[in-house]
Design an enzyme around this catalytic site. Structure first.
Site, PDB file in Angstrom:
ATOM      1  N   HIS A  56       0.168   0.331  -1.964  1.00 39.07           N
ATOM      2  CA  HIS A  56       1.381  -0.411  -2.510  1.00 39.07           C
ATOM      3  C   HIS A  56       1.189  -0.680  -4.038  1.00 39.07           C
ATOM      4  CE1 HIS A  56       1.239  -2.456   1.701  1.00 39.07           C
ATOM      5  NE2 HIS A  56       0.252  -1.938   1.806  1.00 39.07           N
ATOM      6  N   ASN A 129       2.914  -6.833   5.989  1.00 42.81           N
ATOM      7  CA  ASN A 129       3.944  -5.902   5.758  1.00 42.81           C
ATOM      8  C   ASN A 129       5.273  -6.452   6.451  1.00 42.81           C
ATOM      9  OD1 ASN A 129       2.232  -3.808   4.540  1.00 42.81           O
ATOM     10  ND2 ASN A 129       1.549  -3.241   6.523  1.00 42.81           N
TER      11      ASN A 129
END
EC number: 1.11.1.6
Length: 505
Positions: A56, A129
């Site tokens: 990420h 997510n």
């Protein structure tokens, strides 16, 4: 004097007499070590970059407000949900997963969906997510996922062979892979995608009654996605397309919104659930556990400084508030350690004092942590010269027993249980997901899969076809055709020696 009018100083306040000409011995001579501003400027520059997130790394963020729209107090006594209309300041960070800080936003990848709520009972971080499931259900595989989707140690290039060899070695990954190869594998931008807490959490009320919950965030802008072809065109001209879209929308007052929902499962329902309700590779069907509206959040303020607020934002599922709790979800349990530990490495042990991470709803002046010292302890006067041990005669650091959580249900002996003996229902849910697609959407799954598997060896392709076929024969046949492989040449009923069964030996 405004910030724009300020004259240049060093970091300790000394005025800088010349910012363009170094101090030298003669007009063409070598530099002098007594040019303190040059030394300061370069030494600061040499240390500007902090370690990037292992996953990420490329992210975008904004501040906003969460508003309660429905009453769920029968499930939880968390004060953030205590009354309809209650508002809580928050921060959101969206990201791609596999790429580095300079990765393109329009890549086919999972998107991170991390939320930080500044509640009056402390910060609540929900680290999710844009998909409701994950590739596997045991955190011991997390490091391998990272290595498989990142750069090859020999070539230093992203390698589809590594990626697909890992994914197809885990049949439970097919659910997530199917989502990734579908239209939703490349969201048009960050505003036009859903978010999910993904993990199973729990809530408890004033009576100590516990229920299991899953969080959903549905975009009010509608779902919009990109094809591989359109994404490639965007990447060629704008690698920051999603970040640009979010920033510019907020700047012009077009504030994006998402509606928060929960699914609720009682402890009794969990005991009788067909599958493991804490398995991150599976969803709870909506007809059995319908979505219950909770509230909505709006993102309405861009950060003034990206590094201060987005790059230094630290999320961890251990940041949880009274009325909310964890579950036996193994992946969640693994992340309880990993996320905080990664932030302490990346930002330092006192990263909670960085403004974006401070407990604004409580007030930094009102918290009383037992931690002291450490690098960059600056905000709370390091608790001054007061008592720094417990027990003591002053009542400092006393516990707050009124916030004790109800007993957490567990069972069994500690052991490395074989997850595949517990549950091998890998293909039912990806099969149902595939059958929900329109005929055109199915064709795009086939094409996207073939594009993504370019350069992958035939044995790995055959393994993936076999898994797709077990989910739905049409799925397997379509992928085989797109890959140019005769499906009749594949043993569709058994696993070969290169599957997960061999990995465990």
């Amino acid at each position: 004097m405004s910030r724009q009018d300020k004259k240049l100083t060093g970091v300790f306040g000394h005025p800088v007499s010349d910012r363009e000409n170094s101090m030298t011995a003669g007009p063409r001579g070598p530099l002098l070590m007594q040019d303190i501003y040059f030394l300061e400027q370069m030494s600061q520059f040499d240390r500007e970059v902090i370690p990037e997130r292992r996953m990420h790394a490329k992210g975008s963020g904004a501040f906003g407000t969460f508003t309660v729209t429905k009453d769920i107090t029968k499930y939880t006594n968390a004060k953030i949900f205590s009354e309809i209309g209650k508002q809580t300041e928050m921060f959101a960070r969206f990201s791609t997963v596999a790429g580095e800080r300079g990765a393109a936003d329009a890549e086919r990848d999972i998107r991170g969906f991390a939320l930080k709520f500044y509640t009056e009972e402390g910060n609540w971080d929900l680290v999710g997510n844009n998909t409701p499931v994950f590739f596997f259900r045991d955190p011991k595989l997390f490091v391998s996922l990272n290595r498989a989707v990142k750069r090859d140690p020999r070539t230093n290039m992203r390698d589809a062979q590594n990626n697909w060899d890992f994914w197809t070695g885990l049949p439970e990954a097919l659910h997530q892979v199917t989502i990734l190869m579908s239209d939703r594998g490349i969201p048009k931008d960050l505003r036009h995608m859903h978010g999910f807490g993904s993990h199973t959490y729990s809530m408890y009320n004033d009576s100590g009654e516990r229920v299991w919950v899953k969080f959903h965030f549905r975009t009010q802008q509608g779902i919009e996605n990109l094809t591989d072809e359109v994404a490639a065109e965007i990447i060629a001209t704008d690698r920051d397309s999603s970040q640009r879209d979010l920033f510019e929308a907020i700047e012009k007052g077009d504030y994006p919104k998402w509606t928060m929902y929960i699914q609720v499962m009682t402890e009794e329902q969990a005991k009788n659930h067909k599958d493991n309700p804490f398995d991150l590779t599976k969803v709870w069907y909506h007809d059995e556990y319908p979505l219950i509206e909770v509230g909505e959040f709006e993102l309405n303020r861009n950060p003034d400084n990206y590094f201060m607020d987005v790059e230094q934002a630290a999320f961890a599922p251990t940041n949880i508030i009274p009325g909310l709790d964890f579950s036996p979800d193994k992946m969640l349990q693994g992340r309880l350690f990993s996320y905080g530990d990664a932030q302490r490495y990346r930002l330092g042990v006192n990263h909670w004092q960085i403004p974006v991470n401070q407990p604004k709803g409580v007030g930094i002046e009102n918290i009383c942590p037992f931690s002291r010292d450490g690098q960059m302890r600056v905000v709370d006067n390091n608790q001054g010269g007061g008592t720094h041990y417990y027990p003591n005669n002053h009542g400092k650091f006393d516990s707050q027993p009124e916030y004790k959580k109800p007993p957490f249900p567990t069972d069994g002996y500690g052991y490395e249980y074989n997850q595949r003996q517990d549950d091998d229902n890998y293909f039912e849910q990806p099969g149902k997901l595939f059958r929900l697609q329109s005929e055109d959407a199915k064709e795009r799954i086939f094409t996207n899969t073939a594009n993504a598997m370019e350069g992958v060896t035939d044995d790995v392709k055959r393994r993936h076809i076999r898994h797709c076929y077990k989910a739905d024969p049409e799925y397997g046949k379509g992928v085989a055709k797109a890959l140019g492989i005769d499906i009749n040449s594949i043993d569709l009923e058994t696993e070969n020696d290169e599957t997960y069964e061999n990995f465990e030996k």
